[in-house]
Design an enzyme around this catalytic site. Structure first.
Site, PDB file in Angstrom:
ATOM      1  N   GLU A 299      27.019  35.324  36.738  1.00 13.85           N
ATOM      2  CA  GLU A 299      27.299  36.769  36.771  1.00 13.85           C
ATOM      3  C   GLU A 299      27.805  37.194  38.148  1.00 13.85           C
ATOM      4  O   GLU A 299      28.786  37.943  38.256  1.00 13.85           O
ATOM      5  CB  GLU A 299      26.031  37.576  36.447  1.00 13.85           C
ATOM      6  CG  GLU A 299      25.472  37.363  35.048  1.00 13.85           C
ATOM      7  CD  GLU A 299      26.372  37.870  33.923  1.00 13.85           C
ATOM      8  OE1 GLU A 299      27.360  38.573  34.203  1.00 13.85           O
ATOM      9  OE2 GLU A 299      26.075  37.545  32.768  1.00 13.85           O
TER      10      GLU A 299
ATOM     11  N   ASN B 195      31.612  38.465  39.022  1.00 13.39           N
ATOM     12  CA  ASN B 195      31.857  39.794  39.589  1.00 13.39           C
ATOM     13  C   ASN B 195      32.727  39.728  40.835  1.00 13.39           C
ATOM     14  O   ASN B 195      33.604  40.567  41.033  1.00 13.39           O
ATOM     15  CB  ASN B 195      30.528  40.478  39.924  1.00 13.39           C
ATOM     16  CG  ASN B 195      29.888  41.097  38.695  1.00 13.39           C
ATOM     17  OD1 ASN B 195      30.478  41.124  37.620  1.00 13.39           O
ATOM     18  ND2 ASN B 195      28.672  41.587  38.856  1.00 13.39           N
TER      19      ASN B 195
ATOM     20  N   ARG C 115      34.500  43.958  29.274  1.00 14.39           N
ATOM     21  CA  ARG C 115      33.305  43.651  30.046  1.00 14.39           C
ATOM     22  C   ARG C 115      32.157  44.395  29.389  1.00 14.39           C
ATOM     23  O   ARG C 115      32.345  45.503  28.888  1.00 14.39           O
ATOM     24  CB  ARG C 115      33.437  44.122  31.499  1.00 14.39           C
ATOM     25  CG  ARG C 115      34.598  43.520  32.279  1.00 14.39           C
ATOM     26  CD  ARG C 115      34.585  42.044  32.339  1.00 14.39           C
ATOM     27  NE  ARG C 115      33.322  41.519  32.888  1.00 14.39           N
ATOM     28  CZ  ARG C 115      32.938  40.269  32.749  1.00 14.39           C
ATOM     29  NH1 ARG C 115      33.660  39.415  32.079  1.00 14.39           N
ATOM     30  NH2 ARG C 115      31.809  39.877  33.274  1.00 14.39           N
TER      31      ARG C 115
HETATM   32  N1  LIG Z   1      31.467  41.848  43.785  1.00  9.54           N
HETATM   33  C1  LIG Z   1      31.841  43.073  43.386  1.00  9.54           C
HETATM   34  N2  LIG Z   1      32.820  43.763  44.042  1.00  9.54           N
HETATM   35  C2  LIG Z   1      33.217  44.993  43.643  1.00  9.54           C
HETATM   36  N3  LIG Z   1      32.667  45.652  42.591  1.00  9.54           N
HETATM   37  C3  LIG Z   1      31.675  45.035  41.904  1.00  9.54           C
HETATM   38  C4  LIG Z   1      31.215  43.732  42.262  1.00  9.54           C
HETATM   39  N4  LIG Z   1      30.230  43.392  41.399  1.00  9.54           N
HETATM   40  C5  LIG Z   1      30.091  44.424  40.551  1.00  9.54           C
HETATM   41  N5  LIG Z   1      30.961  45.427  40.844  1.00  9.54           N
HETATM   42  C6  LIG Z   1      31.070  46.721  40.132  1.00  9.54           C
HETATM   43  O1  LIG Z   1      29.880  46.915  39.371  1.00  9.54           O
HETATM   44  C7  LIG Z   1      30.191  47.107  37.985  1.00  9.54           C
HETATM   45  C8  LIG Z   1      29.082  46.563  37.098  1.00  9.54           C
HETATM   46  O2  LIG Z   1      28.982  45.141  37.208  1.00  9.54           O
HETATM   47  P1  LIG Z   1      28.333  44.322  36.002  1.00  9.54           P
HETATM   48  O3  LIG Z   1      27.003  44.906  35.708  1.00  9.54           O
HETATM   49  O4  LIG Z   1      28.411  42.885  36.324  1.00  9.54           O
HETATM   50  O5  LIG Z   1      29.287  44.670  34.757  1.00  9.54           O
HETATM   51  P2  LIG Z   1      30.758  44.122  34.393  1.00  9.54           P
HETATM   52  O6  LIG Z   1      31.062  42.920  35.221  1.00  9.54           O
HETATM   53  O7  LIG Z   1      30.651  43.795  32.941  1.00  9.54           O
HETATM   54  O8  LIG Z   1      31.698  45.258  34.678  1.00  9.54           O
HETATM   55  C9  LIG Z   1      31.541  46.455  37.813  1.00  9.54           C
HETATM   56  O9  LIG Z   1      32.245  46.970  36.691  1.00  9.54           O
HETATM   57  C10 LIG Z   1      32.220  46.756  39.140  1.00  9.54           C
HETATM   58  O10 LIG Z   1      32.743  48.073  39.149  1.00  9.54           O
HETATM   59 MG   LIG Z   2      29.793  41.421  35.690  1.00  3.96          MG
END
Ligand SMILES: Nc1ncnc2c1ncn2[C@@H]1O[C@H](COP(=O)(O)OP(=O)(O)O)[C@@H](O)[C@H]1O
Ligand SMILES: [Mg+2]
Lengths: 142, 102
Positions: free
Chosen positions: A48, A52, A106
């Site tokens: 995960e 991300n 997502r």
């Molecule tokens: N490493 C990262 N850099 C920038 N934004 C991030 C990062 N990790 C997460 N995010 C933000 O947090 C949101 C939620 O992440 P997550 O719970 O993993 O859901 P998803 O990946 O399905 O969108 C993402 O849609 C993104 O906007």
């Molecule tokens: Mg994610």
């Protein structure tokens, strides 16, 4: 607490490295002989965080991702860092079902998975600088 | 990663093999969707018995297929999920939205 062992790896943000990072983290932790369930949880949380960094941090362009694993006698600490876009509102990002990329199908469950499958999760992020995910997991012995 | 298809009446049985993550899900979705369009089917059964790993990208894959299948009036169901996958399905409440044999 003194670390028992430590490793750090660096790779570029290619989606094929999601699998690489999971395998590397799990093989490193395997030396502590944890249960299969614990290894499965670690694999999932690492996947995960790395995903991300690739999709959101670097928006699928090339960048560097680092992963550091520190093994202690009773737990493992895993830090995954990118130097990409960063997160404006961490609380909103962590909320279950929130995703900034619904067009990619997502689920918005990545942070919830990391929180549920690990024992602790800390998110540090600076917009325009990058994001650091720090997670720990207690290791039970068989 | 691989995906195999079988037809059972009006249902397309989709057997996914290997890991489901962001990397593999793109191609998996394309292959599943194009097969679903060309076959004379309405329902879809996802057989997860051969899945070796699944993270939240799998939830996105399942919910996306559910939407496609229901847009033609069909039903999506999941069969043979392993314990780690059941944990993921329960955590995201997918087990309440999709018929799952657990
Ligand atoms: N490493 C990262 N850099 C920038 N934004 C991030 C990062 N990790 C997460 N995010 C933000 O947090 C949101 C939620 O992440 P997550 O719970 O993993 O859901 P998803 O990946 O399905 O969108 C993402 O849609 C993104 O906007
Ligand atoms: Mg994610």
């Amino acid at each position: 607490m003194q670390p028992v062992n430590k490793m750090k790896t660096e790779f570029i943000s290619k989606s094929v490295n999601e699998g690489f990072a999971r395998v590397v983290a799990a093989s490193f932790v395997a030396q502590a002989d944890p249960s299969i369930d614990i290894l499965a949880d670690i694999r999932t949380a690492v996947s995960e965080a790395v995903t991300n960094a690739i999709i959101h941090g670097y928006e699928e362009k090339d960048g560097i991702i680092t992963m550091e694993c520190i093994l202690y006698s009773d737990h493992v600490s895993i830090t995954i860092e990118d130097f990409g876009k960063g997160i404006d509102d961490i609380e909103k990002a962590k909320a279950p079902l929130y995703t900034s990329r619904p067009e990619l199908e997502r689920s918005g469950m990545g942070f919830t998975v990391m929180e549920t499958f690990m024992d602790s999760l800390e998110v540090e992020s600076v917009p325009g600088k990058g994001t650091k995910i720090h997670m720990t997991k207690q290791l039970e012995y068989r | 990663m691989d995906v195999r298809f079988k037809r059972d009446g009006i249902a397309l049985i989709v057997t996914i093999e290997g890991d489901i993550d962001h990397h593999t899900s793109k191609i998996l979705k394309e292959r599943i969707d194009s097969k679903f369009i060309i076959e004379p089917v309405k329902d879809m059964i996802l057989d997860l018995s051969r899945v070796t790993f699944m993270d939240s990208a799998g939830i996105g894959l399942i919910m996306g297929r559910r939407q496609r299948v229901s847009s033609v009036g069909g039903k999506l169901s999941i069969i043979n999920p392993k314990p780690e996958i059941i944990k993921m399905l329960k955590m995201s409440n997918v087990d309440k939205l999709v018929r799952t044999d657990v």
